[in-house]
Design an enzyme around this catalytic site. Structure first.
Site, PDB file in Angstrom:
ATOM      1  N   CYS A   1      41.744  79.886   3.749  1.00  0.00           N
ATOM      2  CA  CYS A   1      42.328  79.501   5.073  1.00  0.00           C
ATOM      3  C   CYS A   1      41.513  80.313   6.155  1.00  0.00           C
ATOM      4  O   CYS A   1      40.457  80.785   5.913  1.00  0.00           O
ATOM      5  CB  CYS A   1      43.769  79.721   4.908  1.00  0.00           C
ATOM      6  SG  CYS A   1      44.399  81.193   4.725  1.00  0.00           S
TER       7      CYS A   1
ATOM      8  N   ASN B   1      43.600  84.518   5.751  1.00  0.00           N
ATOM      9  CA  ASN B   1      43.869  84.909   4.571  1.00  0.00           C
ATOM     10  C   ASN B   1      45.150  85.857   4.552  1.00  0.00           C
ATOM     11  O   ASN B   1      45.169  86.869   3.588  1.00  0.00           O
ATOM     12  CB  ASN B   1      42.697  85.554   3.749  1.00  0.00           C
ATOM     13  CG  ASN B   1      42.905  85.909   2.297  1.00  0.00           C
ATOM     14  OD1 ASN B   1      42.404  86.855   1.730  1.00  0.00           O
ATOM     15  ND2 ASN B   1      43.561  85.211   1.390  1.00  0.00           N
TER      16      ASN B   1
ATOM     17  N   CYS C   1      48.404  83.996   5.394  1.00  0.00           N
ATOM     18  CA  CYS C   1      49.581  83.039   5.126  1.00  0.00           C
ATOM     19  C   CYS C   1      49.274  82.042   4.110  1.00  0.00           C
ATOM     20  O   CYS C   1      49.856  81.904   3.041  1.00  0.00           O
ATOM     21  CB  CYS C   1      49.812  82.267   6.610  1.00  0.00           C
ATOM     22  SG  CYS C   1      50.322  83.348   8.039  1.00  0.00           S
ATOM     23  N   ARG C   2      48.462  81.030   4.383  1.00  0.00           N
ATOM     24  CA  ARG C   2      48.538  79.751   3.467  1.00  0.00           C
ATOM     25  C   ARG C   2      47.882  80.052   2.432  1.00  0.00           C
ATOM     26  O   ARG C   2      48.230  79.932   1.075  1.00  0.00           O
ATOM     27  CB  ARG C   2      47.764  78.628   4.109  1.00  0.00           C
ATOM     28  CG  ARG C   2      48.477  78.021   5.411  1.00  0.00           C
ATOM     29  CD  ARG C   2      47.793  77.364   6.383  1.00  0.00           C
ATOM     30  NE  ARG C   2      46.596  77.854   6.885  1.00  0.00           N
ATOM     31  CZ  ARG C   2      45.773  77.574   7.845  1.00  0.00           C
ATOM     32  NH1 ARG C   2      45.588  76.366   8.211  1.00  0.00           N
ATOM     33  NH2 ARG C   2      44.914  78.296   8.269  1.00  0.00           N
ATOM     34  N   SER C   3      46.491  80.661   2.409  1.00  0.00           N
ATOM     35  CA  SER C   3      45.680  80.802   1.154  1.00  0.00           C
ATOM     36  C   SER C   3      46.443  81.916   0.068  1.00  0.00           C
ATOM     37  O   SER C   3      46.440  81.698  -1.064  1.00  0.00           O
ATOM     38  CB  SER C   3      44.181  81.202   1.259  1.00  0.00           C
ATOM     39  OG  SER C   3      43.960  82.102   1.824  1.00  0.00           O
TER      40      SER C   3
ATOM     41  N   ASP D   1      49.584  75.131   9.641  1.00  0.00           N
ATOM     42  CA  ASP D   1      49.208  76.606   9.948  1.00  0.00           C
ATOM     43  C   ASP D   1      50.899  77.170  10.510  1.00  0.00           C
ATOM     44  O   ASP D   1      51.177  76.884  11.300  1.00  0.00           O
ATOM     45  CB  ASP D   1      48.220  76.772  11.234  1.00  0.00           C
ATOM     46  CG  ASP D   1      48.001  78.461  11.016  1.00  0.00           C
ATOM     47  OD1 ASP D   1      48.800  79.072  10.580  1.00  0.00           O
ATOM     48  OD2 ASP D   1      47.005  78.559  11.813  1.00  0.00           O
TER      49      ASP D   1
HETATM   50  P1  4NP Z   1      46.437  81.721   7.679  1.00  0.00           P
HETATM   51  O1  4NP Z   1      47.205  81.699   8.968  1.00  0.00           O
HETATM   52  O2  4NP Z   1      44.866  81.001   8.215  1.00  0.00           O
HETATM   53  O3  4NP Z   1      46.992  80.662   6.971  1.00  0.00           O
HETATM   54  O4  4NP Z   1      46.501  82.954   7.111  1.00  0.00           O
HETATM   55  C1  4NP Z   1      46.657  82.373  10.215  1.00  0.00           C
HETATM   56  C2  4NP Z   1      46.848  83.768  10.277  1.00  0.00           C
HETATM   57  C3  4NP Z   1      46.424  84.389  11.246  1.00  0.00           C
HETATM   58  C4  4NP Z   1      45.869  83.814  12.491  1.00  0.00           C
HETATM   59  C5  4NP Z   1      45.915  82.495  12.526  1.00  0.00           C
HETATM   60  C6  4NP Z   1      46.467  81.846  11.430  1.00  0.00           C
HETATM   61  N1  4NP Z   1      45.693  84.540  13.640  1.00  0.00           N
HETATM   62  O5  4NP Z   1      45.542  83.996  14.660  1.00  0.00           O
HETATM   63  O6  4NP Z   1      45.479  85.821  13.423  1.00  0.00           O
END
Ligand code: 4NP
Length: 160
Positions: free
Chosen positions: A9, A12, A14-16, A126
């Site tokens: 993702c 790294n 939240c989703r992955s 997201d």
């Molecule tokens: P992820 O989610 O890609 O699923 O880990 C996010 C984590 C952090 C951010 C955006 C999405 N950010 O803007 O810091």
């Protein structure tokens, strides 16, 4: 022969990591540890070395998954030499991975949710700026998609 799968993702955190933790639990429950290995990474370098987001950890914990030992890392070119399945959470992640992909890669690079053909989402939403329900949605999609990928990977161990 070990099948290796990498979830990717943006951050790294939240989703992955959710997909990683769910898949690791299923591998353990189904005693597939000698046949399948799993990891996760982000396309960005924003959260390298950090634990998953506290909301991600809490949501997964309620579902019975422990994500607390995971640490964020950035995906790299070398990952294409290691992993047979590289599964992106959204189209932005997939575009970045396609740019990083060496010409000789013969595994499977695609969207994680493509395996869930009976539901309309092709991209994992997201949850970072979302509410508790957004994290619950990620978890339940991860559970369904990991079941489907496990079946597909065992049928086609080296991607394609
Ligand atoms: P992820 O989610 O890609 O699923 O880990 C996010 C984590 C952090 C951010 C955006 C999405 N950010 O803007 O810091």
């Amino acid at each position: 022969m070990v099948i290796k799968v990498l979830f990717v993702c943006l951050g790294n955190i939240c989703r992955s990591p959710t997909a990683h933790g769910v898949m690791a639990a299923k591998i353990q429950q189904q005693r597939l540890g000698a046949r399948i290995g799993v990891d996760s990474a982000g396309t960005s370098d924003w959260h390298i070395g950090r634990q998953p987001d506290s909301r991600t950890i809490a949501c997964a914990k309620r579902g019975g998954y422990d994500l607390s030992t995971q640490r964020a890392r950035q995906v790299c070119k070398e990952d294409f030499a290691v992993f047979d399945y590289i599964l992106a959470m959204d189209n932005n992640n997939l575009r970045e991975l396609q740019q990083l992909k060496p010409t000789g890669f013969s595994g499977h690079l695609g969207l994680f949710l493509d395996v869930l053909t009976e539901q309309p989402l092709r991209e994992m939403p997201d949850p970072y700026y979302g509410d508790g329900a957004a994290f619950e949605q990620v978890l339940s999609l991860c559970e369904a998609a990991c079941d489907a990928w496990l079946a597909r990977m065992l049928a086609a161990p080296k991607g394609a």
